[in-house]
Design a protein around this motif. Sequence first.
Motif, PDB file in Angstrom:
ATOM      1  N   ASP A  30       1.319  -1.248  -0.027  1.00  7.12           N
ATOM      2  CA  ASP A  30       0.194  -0.130   0.259  1.00  7.12           C
ATOM      3  C   ASP A  30       1.331   1.222   0.200  1.00  7.12           C
ATOM      4  O   ASP A  30       1.693   1.060   1.080  1.00  7.12           O
ATOM      5  N   PRO A  31       0.348   2.001  -0.912  1.00  8.32           N
ATOM      6  CA  PRO A  31       1.438   2.870  -1.231  1.00  8.32           C
ATOM      7  C   PRO A  31       1.645   4.289  -0.231  1.00  8.32           C
ATOM      8  O   PRO A  31       2.482   4.452   0.296  1.00  8.32           O
ATOM      9  N   TYR A  32       0.725   4.443   1.022  1.00  8.86           N
ATOM     10  CA  TYR A  32       1.169   5.334   2.370  1.00  8.86           C
ATOM     11  C   TYR A  32       1.586   4.007   2.801  1.00  8.86           C
ATOM     12  O   TYR A  32       2.208   5.517   4.677  1.00  8.86           O
ATOM     13  N   PHE A  33       1.637   2.395   2.936  1.00  5.55           N
ATOM     14  CA  PHE A  33       2.422   2.554   4.572  1.00  5.55           C
ATOM     15  C   PHE A  33       3.869   2.896   4.791  1.00  5.55           C
ATOM     16  O   PHE A  33       4.280   3.405   5.902  1.00  5.55           O
ATOM     17  N   ALA A  72     -12.896   2.362  -1.207  1.00  2.00           N
ATOM     18  CA  ALA A  72     -12.476   1.114  -2.452  1.00  2.00           C
ATOM     19  C   ALA A  72     -11.143   0.597  -1.033  1.00  2.00           C
ATOM     20  O   ALA A  72     -10.948  -0.756  -0.780  1.00  2.00           O
ATOM     21  N   GLU A  73     -10.992   0.914  -0.018  1.00  3.75           N
ATOM     22  CA  GLU A  73     -10.570   0.472   1.517  1.00  3.75           C
ATOM     23  C   GLU A  73     -10.850  -0.416   2.094  1.00  3.75           C
ATOM     24  O   GLU A  73     -10.701  -0.874   3.818  1.00  3.75           O
ATOM     25  N   GLY A 106      -9.245  -1.835  10.111  1.00  8.42           N
ATOM     26  CA  GLY A 106      -9.597  -3.459   9.303  1.00  8.42           C
ATOM     27  C   GLY A 106      -9.550  -2.957   7.881  1.00  8.42           C
ATOM     28  O   GLY A 106     -10.298  -3.267   7.076  1.00  8.42           O
ATOM     29  N   ALA A 107      -8.954  -1.936   7.312  1.00  8.19           N
ATOM     30  CA  ALA A 107      -8.914  -1.691   5.864  1.00  8.19           C
ATOM     31  C   ALA A 107      -8.509  -2.278   4.869  1.00  8.19           C
ATOM     32  O   ALA A 107      -7.149  -3.559   5.384  1.00  8.19           O
ATOM     33  N   GLY A 112      -2.105  -2.209  -3.181  1.00  2.00           N
ATOM     34  CA  GLY A 112      -1.460  -1.108  -3.554  1.00  2.00           C
ATOM     35  C   GLY A 112      -2.573   0.324  -3.635  1.00  2.00           C
ATOM     36  O   GLY A 112      -1.905   0.615  -4.465  1.00  2.00           O
ATOM     37  N   ILE A 113      -2.873   0.224  -3.081  1.00  2.00           N
ATOM     38  CA  ILE A 113      -3.985   1.235  -2.682  1.00  2.00           C
ATOM     39  C   ILE A 113      -4.042   2.055  -1.610  1.00  2.00           C
ATOM     40  O   ILE A 113      -4.054   1.082  -0.587  1.00  2.00           O
TER      41      ILE A 113
END
Length: 125
Positions: A30-33, A72-73, A106-107, A112-113
């Motif tokens: 996930d990009p923000y991780f 979406a999450e 719980g997302a 990948g988002i």
Amino acid sequence: MGALSSLSRASGVRYVEPNGTVHGTDSPNDPYFPTYQWGPQRIGAPTAWDTTTGSASVIVAVLDTGLDMSHAEMTNGFVAGHDFVNADSDPADDHGHGTHVAGIVGAATNNGIGVASIGRETRVM
């Protein structure tokens, strides 16, 4: 004289290194991780994920402003609850904060988002 030193001087040996154990940690895609989510690293979540990533049998009730179920999450599954603010069974998020908090719990993770959650398989009420 240590074993490494002795072996490194033996005939025909080009390279010697100590034997060790390596443990990997889970790193979501996930990009923000890696850049924005400092909390999971701070509590050691990547190491904990090597043991468990949560379970669909675990339900976490989030008492907040609601939940945007079309986000979406938010695809891990939900459990019906009660909207105490509006006194109904529609958990629609009136302010956005509840969806944010539910995402931490719980997302969807490794999609990948967006963000990674702490209990990836956990369902939210």
